[in-house]
Enzyme design. Structure first.
Site, mmCIF file in Angstrom:
data_model
loop_
_atom_site.group_PDB
_atom_site.id
_atom_site.type_symbol
_atom_site.label_atom_id
_atom_site.label_comp_id
_atom_site.label_asym_id
_atom_site.label_seq_id
_atom_site.Cartn_x
_atom_site.Cartn_y
_atom_site.Cartn_z
ATOM 1 C CG HIS A 57 -7.569 -0.724 3.862
ATOM 2 N ND1 HIS A 57 -7.610 -1.000 2.516
ATOM 3 C CD2 HIS A 57 -6.527 -1.455 4.345
ATOM 4 C CE1 HIS A 57 -6.670 -1.864 2.204
ATOM 5 N NE2 HIS A 57 -5.984 -2.146 3.290
HETATM 6 P P1 TYD Z 1 -8.520 -4.134 -0.932
HETATM 7 O O1 TYD Z 1 -7.739 -4.716 0.192
HETATM 8 O O2 TYD Z 1 -9.541 -3.095 -0.613
HETATM 9 O O3 TYD Z 1 -7.508 -3.555 -2.025
HETATM 10 P P2 TYD Z 1 -6.582 -2.231 -1.964
HETATM 11 O O4 TYD Z 1 -6.165 -2.021 -0.565
HETATM 12 O O5 TYD Z 1 -5.445 -2.530 -2.848
HETATM 13 O O6 TYD Z 1 -7.342 -1.073 -2.514
HETATM 14 O O7 TYD Z 1 -9.194 -5.330 -1.723
HETATM 15 C C1 TYD Z 1 -9.895 -5.164 -2.933
HETATM 16 C C2 TYD Z 1 -10.811 -6.356 -3.131
HETATM 17 O O8 TYD Z 1 -10.060 -7.573 -3.230
HETATM 18 C C3 TYD Z 1 -11.789 -6.561 -1.994
HETATM 19 O O9 TYD Z 1 -13.053 -6.865 -2.573
HETATM 20 C C4 TYD Z 1 -11.300 -7.767 -1.258
HETATM 21 C C5 TYD Z 1 -10.479 -8.507 -2.263
HETATM 22 N N1 TYD Z 1 -9.302 -9.151 -1.664
HETATM 23 C C6 TYD Z 1 -9.303 -10.529 -1.422
HETATM 24 O O10 TYD Z 1 -10.307 -11.224 -1.665
HETATM 25 N N2 TYD Z 1 -8.181 -11.097 -0.894
HETATM 26 C C7 TYD Z 1 -7.083 -10.374 -0.605
HETATM 27 O O11 TYD Z 1 -6.053 -10.943 -0.136
HETATM 28 C C8 TYD Z 1 -7.097 -8.950 -0.824
HETATM 29 C C9 TYD Z 1 -5.895 -8.098 -0.505
HETATM 30 C C10 TYD Z 1 -8.228 -8.393 -1.373
#
Ligand code: TYD
Length: 142
Positions: A57
Site C-alpha cells: 500500500h
Molecule cells: P497494515 O497497515 O495493512 O499492515 P502491513 O502494512 O504491515 O501489511 O495493517 C494490518 C492490520 O492492522 C489492518 O487490519 C489494520 C490494523 N492496524 C491498526 O489497527 N493500527 C495500526 O496502526 C496499523 C499499522 C494497522
C-alpha cells in the site's frame, strides 16, 4: 546501505554505541534523527518465512520510518515512476516511507522484527491499497 533514489524516501542513520562485550545501544531523537513528532509506533514480527509479504500500500499523507531491529527482510519501494529494492538488516538505518510511496516487504527471516514510527494515528482513509489507483494519483502529483 545503498543510496535511495526513489521519491519520498531516504535513509537516516541512528546513533549507536557499541560496547563489546556488553552489546549495542541505538538511539533515535525526535527532531534530530526523526524529523516529525511520533504519534504512533508499531512492530511487525512473527512473519512466516518464505512467501509472506506485508505492506502492499501507499499513504496519502502519513510520514513513517521503518527499522529492522532483528533478522532481515527486503523492502521494495515504488514512487510510481521508479522502483528500488533494499535489504533491511542493519538496525542503525531507517528507511523513510513518505507519502505516495508504494512499499512491500518480503523475504522475512524467521527472526525479523520491524519497528515503524509514524507521524499520525491509524487512519484507514489515508491508505491507498489499489496499485492502479496509486499509479494514477502518483502520476497526477508530478
Ligand atoms: P497494515 O497497515 O495493512 O499492515 P502491513 O502494512 O504491515 O501489511 O495493517 C494490518 C492490520 O492492522 C489492518 O487490519 C489494520 C490494523 N492496524 C491498526 O489497527 N493500527 C495500526 O496502526 C496499523 C499499522 C494497522
Amino acid at each position: 546501505m545503498r543510496k535511495i533514489t526513489v521519491k519520498n524516501s531516504g535513509i537516516i542513520k541512528l546513533q549507536s554505541f557499541d560496547d563489546f562485550p556488553d552489546g549495542r545501544l541505538i538511539v533515535a531523537e525526535i527532531g534530530k534523527h526523526i524529523p516529525f513528532e511520533i504519534r504512533r509506533i508499531y512492530v511487525i514480527t512473527n512473519v512466516l518465512e518464505g512467501r509472506s509479504s506485508r505492506g502492499k500500500h501507499a499513504h496519502r499523507k502519513l510520514e513513517q520510518y521503518i527499522f529492522c531491529f532483528n533478522g532481515s527482510c527486503i523492502i521494495e519501494l515504488d514512487d510510481g515512476t521508479k522502483k528500488q529494492k533494499m535489504v533491511m538488516r542493519d538496525p542503525r538505518y531507517g528507511i523513510r516511507l513518505g507519502p505516495m510511496l508504494w512499499h512491500v516487504m518480503r523475504r522475512f527471516s524467521k527472526d525479523c522484527v520491524l519497528l515503524v514510527v509514524a507521524s499520525d494515528y491509524y487512519d484507514k482513509s489515508d491508505y491507498i491499497r489499489d496499485y492502479k489507483e496509486f499509479l494514477k494519483l502518483a502520476k497526477k502529483k508530478i
